[in-house]
Design a protein around this motif. Structure first.
Motif, PDB file in Angstrom:
ATOM      1  N   PHE A   1      -1.444  -4.720 -15.739  1.00 68.17           N
ATOM      2  CA  PHE A   1      -2.823  -4.466 -15.339  1.00 68.17           C
ATOM      3  C   PHE A   1      -3.190  -3.042 -15.715  1.00 68.17           C
ATOM      4  O   PHE A   1      -2.331  -2.162 -15.726  1.00 68.17           O
ATOM      5  N   GLU A   2      -4.472  -2.825 -16.021  1.00 61.00           N
ATOM      6  CA  GLU A   2      -4.925  -1.470 -16.329  1.00 61.00           C
ATOM      7  C   GLU A   2      -6.179  -1.161 -15.532  1.00 61.00           C
ATOM      8  O   GLU A   2      -6.908  -2.052 -15.101  1.00 61.00           O
ATOM      9  N   ARG A   3      -6.385   0.134 -15.345  1.00 57.08           N
ATOM     10  CA  ARG A   3      -7.583   0.621 -14.660  1.00 57.08           C
ATOM     11  C   ARG A   3      -7.985   1.941 -15.292  1.00 57.08           C
ATOM     12  O   ARG A   3      -7.148   2.785 -15.570  1.00 57.08           O
ATOM     13  N   TYR A   4      -9.266   2.078 -15.537  1.00 51.94           N
ATOM     14  CA  TYR A   4      -9.789   3.300 -16.143  1.00 51.94           C
ATOM     15  C   TYR A   4      -9.918   4.381 -15.059  1.00 51.94           C
ATOM     16  O   TYR A   4     -10.398   4.097 -13.960  1.00 51.94           O
ATOM     17  N   ILE A   5      -9.478   5.578 -15.382  1.00 52.63           N
ATOM     18  CA  ILE A   5      -9.689   6.717 -14.488  1.00 52.63           C
ATOM     19  C   ILE A   5     -10.311   7.846 -15.297  1.00 52.63           C
ATOM     20  O   ILE A   5     -10.031   7.997 -16.487  1.00 52.63           O
ATOM     21  N   GLU A   6     -11.136   8.592 -14.650  1.00 52.47           N
ATOM     22  CA  GLU A   6     -11.767   9.745 -15.303  1.00 52.47           C
ATOM     23  C   GLU A   6     -10.722  10.838 -15.505  1.00 52.47           C
ATOM     24  O   GLU A   6      -9.906  11.099 -14.622  1.00 52.47           O
ATOM     25  N   GLU A   7     -10.741  11.431 -16.677  1.00 56.67           N
ATOM     26  CA  GLU A   7      -9.836  12.550 -16.930  1.00 56.67           C
ATOM     27  C   GLU A   7     -10.406  13.791 -16.251  1.00 56.67           C
ATOM     28  O   GLU A   7     -11.596  14.080 -16.369  1.00 56.67           O
ATOM     29  N   SER A   8      -9.559  14.503 -15.543  1.00 59.82           N
ATOM     30  CA  SER A   8     -10.032  15.719 -14.889  1.00 59.82           C
ATOM     31  C   SER A   8      -9.943  16.895 -15.845  1.00 59.82           C
ATOM     32  O   SER A   8      -8.980  17.033 -16.587  1.00 59.82           O
TER      33      SER A   8
ATOM     34  N   VAL B   1       3.697  -5.709 -12.577  1.00 55.87           N
ATOM     35  CA  VAL B   1       4.135  -6.539 -11.461  1.00 55.87           C
ATOM     36  C   VAL B   1       5.159  -7.540 -11.994  1.00 55.87           C
ATOM     37  O   VAL B   1       4.828  -8.398 -12.813  1.00 55.87           O
ATOM     38  N   GLU B   2       6.394  -7.411 -11.522  1.00 55.41           N
ATOM     39  CA  GLU B   2       7.436  -8.328 -11.976  1.00 55.41           C
ATOM     40  C   GLU B   2       7.307  -9.661 -11.246  1.00 55.41           C
ATOM     41  O   GLU B   2       7.159  -9.701 -10.029  1.00 55.41           O
TER      42      GLU B   2
ATOM     43  N   ILE C   1      -3.310 -12.169 -10.161  1.00 56.67           N
ATOM     44  CA  ILE C   1      -4.369 -11.624 -11.019  1.00 56.67           C
ATOM     45  C   ILE C   1      -5.656 -11.447 -10.226  1.00 56.67           C
ATOM     46  O   ILE C   1      -6.324 -10.407 -10.318  1.00 56.67           O
ATOM     47  N   ASN C   2      -6.029 -12.420  -9.410  1.00 55.63           N
ATOM     48  CA  ASN C   2      -7.246 -12.300  -8.596  1.00 55.63           C
ATOM     49  C   ASN C   2      -7.139 -11.164  -7.595  1.00 55.63           C
ATOM     50  O   ASN C   2      -8.112 -10.429  -7.366  1.00 55.63           O
ATOM     51  N   ASP C   3      -5.974 -10.987  -7.000  1.00 53.40           N
ATOM     52  CA  ASP C   3      -5.770  -9.906  -6.037  1.00 53.40           C
ATOM     53  C   ASP C   3      -5.942  -8.545  -6.704  1.00 53.40           C
ATOM     54  O   ASP C   3      -6.653  -7.676  -6.191  1.00 53.40           O
ATOM     55  N   TYR C   4      -5.318  -8.361  -7.857  1.00 56.73           N
ATOM     56  CA  TYR C   4      -5.451  -7.082  -8.562  1.00 56.73           C
ATOM     57  C   TYR C   4      -6.877  -6.860  -9.070  1.00 56.73           C
ATOM     58  O   TYR C   4      -7.392  -5.747  -9.034  1.00 56.73           O
TER      59      TYR C   4
END
Length: 65
Positions: free
Chosen positions: A55-62, A7-8, A24-27
């Motif tokens: 920002f990062e988010r964990y995703i399951e690998e398919s 996010v710029e 940051i709170n929104d994300y």
């Protein structure tokens, strides 16, 4: 596996308004974790003009097998 969102944020009013806190709170409410910032634009004399909030988010690998 992690995915990243950038996010710029312009720095002209960023530091005086604490806008970064609401971003940051929104994300965070959407499942993202704030991991840092990266300067991405500078002006004359080297002053910062904008940063990317990362920002990062964990995703399951398919599995494709």
């Amino acid at each position: 596996m992690y995915i990243y969102e950038y996010v710029e944020v312009g720095l002209s009013n960023f530091l005086s308004t604490n806008a970064h806190r609401s971003i940051i709170n929104d994300y965070a409410s959407k499942g993202w974790r704030y991991v840092g910032s990266v300067p991405n634009r500078t002006g004359g004399y080297g002053q910062l003009k904008s940063n990317d909030l990362v920002f990062e988010r964990y995703i399951e690998e398919s599995s494709t097998s």
